[in-house]
Design an enzyme around this catalytic site. Structure first.
Site, short mmCIF file in Angstrom:
data_model
loop_
_atom_site.label_atom_id
_atom_site.label_comp_id
_atom_site.label_asym_id
_atom_site.label_seq_id
_atom_site.Cartn_x
_atom_site.Cartn_y
_atom_site.Cartn_z
N ASP A 125 -13.22 3.30 -8.08
CA ASP A 125 -13.79 4.59 -7.68
C ASP A 125 -12.64 5.52 -7.32
O ASP A 125 -11.75 5.15 -6.53
CB ASP A 125 -14.71 4.43 -6.48
N HIS A 179 -10.86 0.58 -5.30
CA HIS A 179 -10.63 2.03 -5.17
C HIS A 179 -9.22 2.34 -5.67
O HIS A 179 -8.27 1.61 -5.35
CB HIS A 179 -10.79 2.47 -3.71
#
Length: 258
Positions: free
Chosen positions: A62, A207
């Site tokens: 992400d 992430h």
């Protein structure tokens, strides 16, 4: 006092009837519960993982804030010949358009993570569609390919979110293995958590700007590959049609009559 005499044959027939009736009722109830768990609109779920016999997993990143480690991530993925999935927020796309193009050119999935990173369940249908399509338009304009996957920020969703996203031709994607890299607990906790919890069809959440990502990512990939897993983009592991999502969020193939 009147005594009623029941023949053994009649009694045996009565007992058999009761047993058959009980079994039929239990089966009907179980089937009804199964159908409700699959079809009940009150329990719409995104895709958390995939039911597959192939030893494949998907890793995803992400990207909402920061870009300092993205080049390093791409170098590591190249080193191990791995293709992954990147979920990008609209304002990240605006800030790093060249990196969006580079991710695509490297052969990775470039997908949608909303436009402003809101709690999607708090939005109206129109706002959900706007968050989705604004970013997909931006990505398509940059790389010529429109995203088909959407990951809601914070993992926050509702029936309305899922229905709106699907109506706009995107699949809603979650994860079944959370690296918890955002907690910044160090390298080994991430490696252990991911490699102990992954299974066939898992979707792993990372992430792109997590503090230790350049340290733990190669270790995770090496261990998964040693365990015999092939790491593929999410678009290559999910089913596109004839599927249902069970109560755990696992995408399963629907048996279609021939």
């Amino acid at each position: 006092m009147r005594i009623i005499v029941i023949r053994k044959s009649v009694l045996l027939g009565l007992l058999i009837f009761i047993m058959v009736l009980g079994t039929t009722l239990m089966y009907s109830q179980n089937m009804g519960n199964h159908i409700l768990s699959v079809m009940n609109k009150d329990k719409l779920l995104p895709i958390y993982c995939v039911d597959t016999e192939e030893k494949k997993v998907a890793i995803s990143f992400d990207a909402a804030w920061g870009d300092q480690f993205t080049d390093g991530i791409l170098e590591i993925l190249d080193r191990y010949n791995v293709k992954a999935t990147f979920f990008l927020v609209g304002f990240w796309v605006d800030k790093y358009p060249d990196m969006v193009k580079k991710i695509h050119e490297k052969g990775h999935d470039v997908e949608n993570h909303s436009t402003t990173h809101p709690h999607m369940s708090k939005l109206s249908t129109e706002q959900i569609a706007h968050e989705l399509n604004t970013t997909s338009d931006k990505i398509e304009n940059l790389i010529g390919v429109r995203p088909t996957l959407f990951r809601p920020p914070f993992g926050d969703y509702s029936n309305k979110v899922i229905e709106t996203v699907m109506a706009n031709k995107h699949y809603v994607i979650q994860w079944d293995v959370d690296s918890l890299d955002w907690k910044e607990l160090g390298t080994q906790p991430v490696v252990d958590r991911v490699t102990r919890n992954v299974k066939k069809g898992s979707i792993v959440l990372f992430h792109n700007n997590a503090k230790y990502i350049l340290e733990y990512l190669p270790l995770v990939i090496e261990r998964l590959q040693k365990q015999g897993y092939e790491i593929v983009p999410i678009s290559q592991i999910i089913m596109k049609e004839n599927y249902y999502i069970d109560h755990t969020g696992m995408q399963r193939k629907m048996n279609v009559p021939q």
